[in-house]
Write a protein that holds these residues in place. Structure first.
Motif, mmCIF file in Angstrom:
data_model
loop_
_atom_site.group_PDB
_atom_site.id
_atom_site.type_symbol
_atom_site.label_atom_id
_atom_site.label_comp_id
_atom_site.label_asym_id
_atom_site.label_seq_id
_atom_site.Cartn_x
_atom_site.Cartn_y
_atom_site.Cartn_z
ATOM 1 N N HIS A 101 0.825 -1.218 0.000
ATOM 2 C CA HIS A 101 0.000 0.000 0.000
ATOM 3 C C HIS A 101 0.856 1.264 0.000
ATOM 4 N N SER A 102 2.110 1.152 0.440
ATOM 5 C CA SER A 102 2.984 2.329 0.549
ATOM 6 C C SER A 102 3.622 2.710 -0.781
ATOM 7 N N LEU A 103 3.404 1.912 -1.824
ATOM 8 C CA LEU A 103 4.049 2.172 -3.111
ATOM 9 C C LEU A 103 3.797 3.604 -3.563
ATOM 10 N N VAL A 104 4.891 4.283 -3.916
ATOM 11 C CA VAL A 104 4.799 5.673 -4.346
ATOM 12 C C VAL A 104 5.907 5.931 -5.363
ATOM 13 N N LEU A 105 5.618 6.759 -6.358
ATOM 14 C CA LEU A 105 6.633 7.145 -7.327
ATOM 15 C C LEU A 105 7.649 8.064 -6.660
ATOM 16 N N VAL A 106 8.924 7.848 -6.950
ATOM 17 C CA VAL A 106 9.971 8.658 -6.320
ATOM 18 C C VAL A 106 10.362 9.845 -7.191
ATOM 19 N N ALA A 107 9.869 9.891 -8.407
ATOM 20 C CA ALA A 107 10.128 11.034 -9.291
ATOM 21 C C ALA A 107 8.923 11.207 -10.205
ATOM 22 N N ASN A 108 8.643 12.457 -10.547
ATOM 23 C CA ASN A 108 7.503 12.738 -11.430
ATOM 24 C C ASN A 108 6.220 12.089 -10.909
ATOM 25 N N ARG A 109 5.805 12.545 -9.723
ATOM 26 C CA ARG A 109 4.619 11.966 -9.092
ATOM 27 C C ARG A 109 3.419 11.997 -10.028
ATOM 28 N N ASP A 110 2.773 10.839 -10.134
ATOM 29 C CA ASP A 110 1.601 10.687 -11.008
ATOM 30 C C ASP A 110 0.630 9.768 -10.281
ATOM 31 N N GLU A 111 -0.416 10.343 -9.733
ATOM 32 C CA GLU A 111 -1.353 9.568 -8.919
ATOM 33 C C GLU A 111 -2.020 8.455 -9.717
ATOM 34 N N SER A 112 -2.337 8.711 -10.964
ATOM 35 C CA SER A 112 -2.995 7.689 -11.780
ATOM 36 C C SER A 112 -2.063 6.508 -12.035
ATOM 37 N N LEU A 113 -0.785 6.781 -12.244
ATOM 38 C CA LEU A 113 0.176 5.687 -12.452
ATOM 39 C C LEU A 113 0.405 4.922 -11.153
ATOM 40 N N GLU A 114 0.453 5.624 -10.037
ATOM 41 C CA GLU A 114 0.592 4.954 -8.740
ATOM 42 C C GLU A 114 -0.595 4.028 -8.497
#
Length: 215
Positions: A101-114
C-alpha cells in the motif's frame, strides 16, 4: 612468687592459643570469580558482531523500476518492519516485510500511475497487501571494489516467490547498519503481471535496508 609466675605464664599461653585460632587460615582465603563478560561480541567492529538488528522503516525501501501502463515508473515500497542477524561479518539470517500500500513514485509523481501499479493489473495491493524478502545465504565478495557481500534469498510479491542472487554493499558504524543492493531483475510474467509491451517486461528491483542493533 613461683605460683604467681606460673599463673602469668599460663594466662599468656592461653591468650596466644586463642589469638591463633582467630587468625584465618590460608585455605579460607576467598577467591573472587571473574565477572562473566556479556555475550554478543564487540559491537565496535562488524567482524566481531553476533547481534540482531531491527529494521527502521525510515529509508528502508524496495525500489521498483519498469514499464507500467506504457509508462516508465520509478517507485518505492516501504520495508515497514523486519530483522536480521549479523555474525562474524556475515548476514546469517534476515526477513523484511513489504507494505505494498505504501508504493509511491519517487520522481515525477503521477497519482494515476501509482494507482495503476497498486491495482489489479500490477501489484494488486488490495489482494496482496504485503510481500516479503527473505535472506537465505550470504558470502563475501572477492576483489570487488563496490560490493562487500553476495546475498541469496527470495522475494515474495503478488503471491509469487522468486529466488534472487544479488551483490550488496554493507556499511556498519557502531549500532547502525545499512545494506544497499544491485538490481534484481525479474520478469513481470514470473510475478503474474502482464506487461503492456512484451519487449519491456523486465522489472528492476533494488533494496536499501537501514537497521539498529537490538541491545
Amino acid at each position: 612468687m613461683k605460683l604467681s609466675s606460673l599463673i602469668s605464664t599460663s594466662l599468656f599461653l592461653l591468650l596466644f592459643v586463642i589469638s591463633c585460632k582467630d587468625e584465618p587460615k590460608s585455605s579460607d582465603t576467598v577467591i573472587e570469580t571473574p565477572t562473566k563478560k556479556p555475550t554478543g561480541g564487540d559491537i565496535s567492529k562488524f567482524e566481531s558482531l553476533d547481534h540482531d538488528f531491527s529494521i527502521t522503516p525510515e529509508g528502508s525501501k524496495l525500489f521498483v523500476k519498469g514499464f507500467f501502463n506504457k509508462n516508465l515508473a520509478n517507485a518505492a515500497i516501504t520495508v515497514n518492519k523486519g530483522n536480521l542477524h549479523i555474525k562474524d561479518g556475515m548476514v546469517s539470517k534476515g526477513e523484511f516485510n513489504l507494505d505494498i500500500h505504501s508504493l509511491v513514485l519517487v520522481a515525477n509523481r503521477d497519482e494515476s500511475l501509482e494507482n495503476f501499479m497498486k491495482g489489479s493489473d500490477a501489484f494488486n495491493s488490495a489482494k496482496y497487501a504485503t510481500g516479503s524478502i527473505i535472506i537465505t545465504a550470504c558470502e563475501k565478495t572477492i576483489n570487488d571494489q563496490q560490493a562487500t557481500h553476495l546475498l541469496k534469498g527470495t522475494i515474495n510479491l503478488h503471491g509469487k516467490t522468486i529466488s534472487f542472487n544479488v551483490r550488496v554493499r554493507i556499511d556498519y558504524s557502531p549500532k547502525y547498519i545499512s545494506i544497499n543492493s544491485d538490481q534484481i531483475i525479474i520478469k513481470a510474467s514470473d510475478l503474474g503481471i502482464k506487461a503492456a509491451d512484451p519487449s519491456q517486461e523486465n522489472i528492476y528491483f533494488s533494496l536499501t535496508i537501514n537497521g539498529n542493533i537490538i541491545s
